[in-house]
Design a protein around this motif. Structure first.
Motif, mmCIF file in Angstrom:
data_model
loop_
_atom_site.group_PDB
_atom_site.id
_atom_site.type_symbol
_atom_site.label_atom_id
_atom_site.label_comp_id
_atom_site.label_asym_id
_atom_site.label_seq_id
_atom_site.Cartn_x
_atom_site.Cartn_y
_atom_site.Cartn_z
ATOM 1 N N GLU A 13 0.830 -1.205 0.000
ATOM 2 C CA GLU A 13 0.000 0.000 0.000
ATOM 3 C C GLU A 13 0.864 1.255 0.000
ATOM 4 O O GLU A 13 0.575 2.227 -0.695
ATOM 5 N N HIS A 17 0.363 3.437 -3.323
ATOM 6 C CA HIS A 17 -0.434 4.648 -3.118
ATOM 7 C C HIS A 17 0.400 5.823 -2.623
ATOM 8 O O HIS A 17 -0.126 6.926 -2.479
ATOM 9 N N ALA A 21 3.449 5.567 -6.413
ATOM 10 C CA ALA A 21 2.253 5.782 -7.234
ATOM 11 C C ALA A 21 2.588 6.448 -8.561
ATOM 12 O O ALA A 21 1.903 6.226 -9.564
ATOM 13 N N THR A 29 -5.007 3.352 -12.425
ATOM 14 C CA THR A 29 -5.347 4.267 -11.348
ATOM 15 C C THR A 29 -6.471 5.187 -11.782
ATOM 16 O O THR A 29 -6.603 5.527 -12.950
ATOM 17 N N MET A 36 -12.242 4.211 -2.403
ATOM 18 C CA MET A 36 -11.124 3.283 -2.294
ATOM 19 C C MET A 36 -11.625 1.935 -1.780
ATOM 20 O O MET A 36 -12.256 1.852 -0.722
ATOM 21 N N ARG A 102 -1.408 11.307 0.405
ATOM 22 C CA ARG A 102 -2.253 10.144 0.130
ATOM 23 C C ARG A 102 -2.147 9.125 1.257
ATOM 24 O O ARG A 102 -3.143 8.571 1.719
ATOM 25 N N LEU A 106 -5.055 7.732 3.919
ATOM 26 C CA LEU A 106 -5.364 6.315 4.074
ATOM 27 C C LEU A 106 -5.149 5.861 5.513
ATOM 28 O O LEU A 106 -5.940 5.087 6.065
ATOM 29 N N SER A 132 -7.360 -0.712 -4.914
ATOM 30 C CA SER A 132 -7.348 0.378 -5.883
ATOM 31 C C SER A 132 -8.628 1.194 -5.767
ATOM 32 O O SER A 132 -9.605 0.778 -5.133
ATOM 33 N N ARG A 133 -8.603 2.349 -6.380
ATOM 34 C CA ARG A 133 -9.778 3.218 -6.360
ATOM 35 C C ARG A 133 -10.841 2.709 -7.325
ATOM 36 O O ARG A 133 -10.538 2.031 -8.305
ATOM 37 N N GLY A 304 -3.927 -5.161 -5.083
ATOM 38 C CA GLY A 304 -5.148 -4.415 -5.341
ATOM 39 C C GLY A 304 -6.361 -5.266 -5.615
ATOM 40 O O GLY A 304 -7.387 -4.755 -6.052
#
Length: 718
Positions: A13, A17, A21, A29, A36, A102, A106, A132-133, A304
């Protein structure tokens, strides 16, 4: 970021992220989406609906995230054991946020997802895996779990009542294919969830994506006729939401797998490789299909996926209950077969990976409620990929009693690479040093990782003397939970692509990186140190520029003395091991693991991965049986449907062997063949082998064949 928040972010992560990223494949992405996907692990007794009720945030001015729950199987919670739950976080985040911003968002979201008692029990009692988003257009905030009840009640019943259910989780699901229709021309697909599709209904029956019931599919078929291109455009799949749409391809992984598991065209000639029950059709086999969203399939390292996969299993179990209640009555259950032809290379490989434990819990709970349930997964395709190594006491050298891990990164690789180093049970990394040297002998990092009493710590890797001060990687040390009261320590290394998409970012050098672990004497007294490189290949149907890194071990010979590719493990003392290369998501005892063999020779396919040596008594972490995955040594793959009706294509790999076993198991139930009593501790694989008695022939009895092929081969003698 404070150490308190750092402890909440895992290695993958943090890289995906955070600082890494910027290296991500652009299509994987959705930077401007506030949604999320995540998978949560909570202490036993946690009730997800009650817990997140106070966190639902309908006021966008508040900083705390909303927490949304997808479809959850009602029987999944309230029993002994830890709670695993897919969730969707609503996190406000500006597009221009830095990696640190970011991660802070999170971590803040994660900190609010701890039940009250977790503060008393300790941080590690809660685990959150951020995935992932999800695009804004795919999420429906008006979702209510009860919406499906009324919607399904309006759906016409099947002409032939179901006697079993086949569920498939994959990519590129051709749900309107003619091979999935009954004798009346109606679809046998009872439910289909496209997780990445744009949401276009007033009363959504899923939190994100689009769900199609059987009458929806029949109406699409009636409206579009034979024009399936038009049909899938109307069906609003991933097109326009993610980069590309898999179903637009002529052939897809999901179309092939679903056809192999449940496809049958009425009027076709009998085919031994595509068996049907004595009734002559599969009309009594209803289908539940889930198509994973693009980020879950195109992320080459398999990072993800957890939330989407766990959501898919909850959805399948919920819909299976609804099918049984509708046709048999409340409290009844139909046999359920779940084919999941996915996997990854890394992980602890003893059933302790978080997603493994979650899936095992769900399968076992349905079985305990009286529902026959079989999860079938492939062994994997990395027997000869040099992705698994072990460090033993006799391999240590130097004054520091260390070992050099040779990790080769390939040129022109546009994706990140990951290496996991797992310590044996009982070992701790406190005195272990790590020295990372690039292919031109520059020392990128040297020393121990001071974790300061934390259960996780991260260190950025910088190129010495580089003009661009952007990290090219990270190294993390983490105490990873593998059970209710069990954990293993691991190092996780992430390195940037050797050719980033963004030319302003510094690349990792291609060639052999040396990761030296020092002061290992005390560690290896507990057992071997296991090293695993995460997969990094282009998924079927995508060209992402991924190139697989590997261990460049001179003792790992590509050919044996006779000039043939090796069938067994490396000699003792060689770092790279071939046995133990099994799919890292299929090492628990609630899954049947299927290898692949060459139909003409009945020998293991060269790529078909293997578990531990056949002499090991455990029923888990090994191949149980095998099915054809190649026609011959000259003709790779087996035939099954393409993405459009009438099309066929060849695909090889253990992914195509697994659905053949799932199909055979379903047919055994449809023909009223039930397994004799099987001891509850024998494992799911042995139970399925017993069920398929009469459809199998014995595998060769030598130890190599038993390890790679399991106990039996699908297909009768003769």
């Amino acid at each position: 970021m404070s150490d308190d928040l750092t402890a909440l972010i895992g290695p993958y992560e943090r890289w995906a992220h955070g600082i890494g990223a910027d290296y991500a494949y652009a299509g994987a992405t959705i930077a401007d989406s506030p949604f999320m996907a995540a998978a949560a692990e909570w202490p036993a007794g946690t009730k997800p609906h009650s817990m997140i009720a106070g966190l639902e945030n309908k006021d966008s001015s508040k900083k705390e995230p909303a927490v949304l729950l997808p479809t959850l199987w009602s029987a999944a919670f309230g029993k002994p054991g830890r709670v695993f739950c897919p969730i969707v976080l609503h996190v406000s985040e500006p597009v221009s946020a830095t990696g640190a911003d970011r991660l802070r968002d999170l971590a803040a979201a994660c900190s609010q997802l701890r039940p009250g008692e977790t503060e008393r029990l300790g941080k590690q009692d809660t685990g959150i895996c951020f995935n992932s988003r999800i695009p804004r257009s795919a999420v429906h905030l008006g979702f209510r779990p009860d919406n499906i009840t009324e919607r399904y009640a309006r759906c016409p019943k099947a002409t032939v009542p179901p006697e079993a259910i086949m569920a498939v989780i994959d990519d590129g699901i051709a749900f309107a294919h003619e091979n999935l229709r009954d004798a009346a021309g109606k679809t046998r697909v009872e439910f289909c969830w496209l997780q990445g599709a744009a949401q276009e209904v007033r009363e959504p029956t899923v939190l994100f994506g689009q769900e199609y019931l059987s009458d929806d599919i029949d109406k699409l078929i009636q409206a579009c006729g034979h024009d399936e291109d038009l049909l899938y455009r109307h069906a609003s799949p991933d097109r326009g939401v993610y980069a590309g749409s898999t179903i637009d391809h002529l052939a897809t992984h999901g179309a092939h797998v679903l056809d192999a598991a449940a496809g049958h065209r009425h009027g076709s000639k009998p085919n031994p490789s595509r068996p049907v029950p004595p009734a002559g059709s599969l009309d009594a086999l209803r289908v539940v299909a889930v198509q994973l969203p693009a980020p879950a399939t195109i992320e080459t390292a398999s990072f993800g996926k957890d939330a989407f996969i766990l959501s898919a299993f909850h959805y399948i179990l919920d819909r299976a209950d609804r099918i049984a209640e509708r046709y048999l009555g409340k409290g009844r259950a139909l046999p359920l077969f779940i084919n999941f032809s996915y996997g990854f290379n890394a992980g602890p490989h003893h059933g302790g990976e978080r997603l493994e434990r979650a899936l095992r819990s769900l399968i076992r709970r349905r079985i305990a409620r009286g529902g026959a349930t079989h999860l079938i997964m492939p062994a994997g395709n990395d027997f000869l990929s040099s992705l698994h190594g072990e460090i033993t006491p006799d391999q240590l050298s130097g004054d520091d009693r260390g070992f050099d891990i040779p990790w080769r990164l390939q040129p022109n690789d546009r994706t990140s690479n990951y290496l996991e180093i797992w310590f044996p049970q009982g070992a701790v990394p406190d005195r272990v040093s790590i020295t990372i040297t690039d292919p031109v002998s520059r020392v990128i990092y040297d020393g121990p990782i001071d974790r300061s009493g934390l259960t996780i710590r991260h260190v950025d890797l910088m190129l010495p003397g580089a003009l661009c001060q952007h990290p090219i990687g990270q190294v993390s040390v983490e105490c990873y939970r593998t059970g209710d009261d069990e954990a293993l320590w691991r190092f996780v290394l992430a390195l940037a692509p050797t050719v980033p998409d963004n030319p302003t970012l510094p690349p990792s050098s291609s060639g052999t990186w040396t990761v030296r672990l020092g002061h290992l004497h005390d560690v290896v007294q507990h057992g071997p140190i296991t090293c695993r490189i995460q997969r990094d290949i282009n998924p079927f149907g995508y060209a992402l520029g991924a190139r697989q890194s590997y261990f460049d071990d001179p003792g790992d010979k590509a050919f044996d003395a006779s000039g043939h590719r090796p069938l067994g493990d490396n000699p003792v003392g060689v770092f790279v091991r071939r046995f133990g290369s099994l799919n890292g998501l299929a090492t628990h005892d609630a899954v049947t693991v299927v290898g692949g063999f060459v139909a003409t020779s009945r020998s293991a396919a060269l790529y078909s991965a293997a578990g531990r040596d056949a002499t090991h008594q455990s029923a888990s972490g090994r191949v149980h049986l095998s099915a054809p995955s190649d026609a011959s040594s000259a003709l790779e793959g087996v035939l099954a449907a393409g993405a459009r009706s009438g099309a066929v294509f060849r695909m090889s790999g253990t992914s195509v062997a697994a659905p053949q076993v799932a199909r055979a198991a379903a047919i055994a139930y449809l023909t009223e063949r039930r397994p004799a009593h099987v001891p509850s501790d024998c494992g799911a694989g042995h139970e399925l082998v017993r069920l398929l008695d009469g459809q199998l022939r014995p595998a060769p009895q030598d130890s190599i064949s038993q390890t790679r092929l399991g106990h039996a081969l699908l297909g009768r003698e003769g």
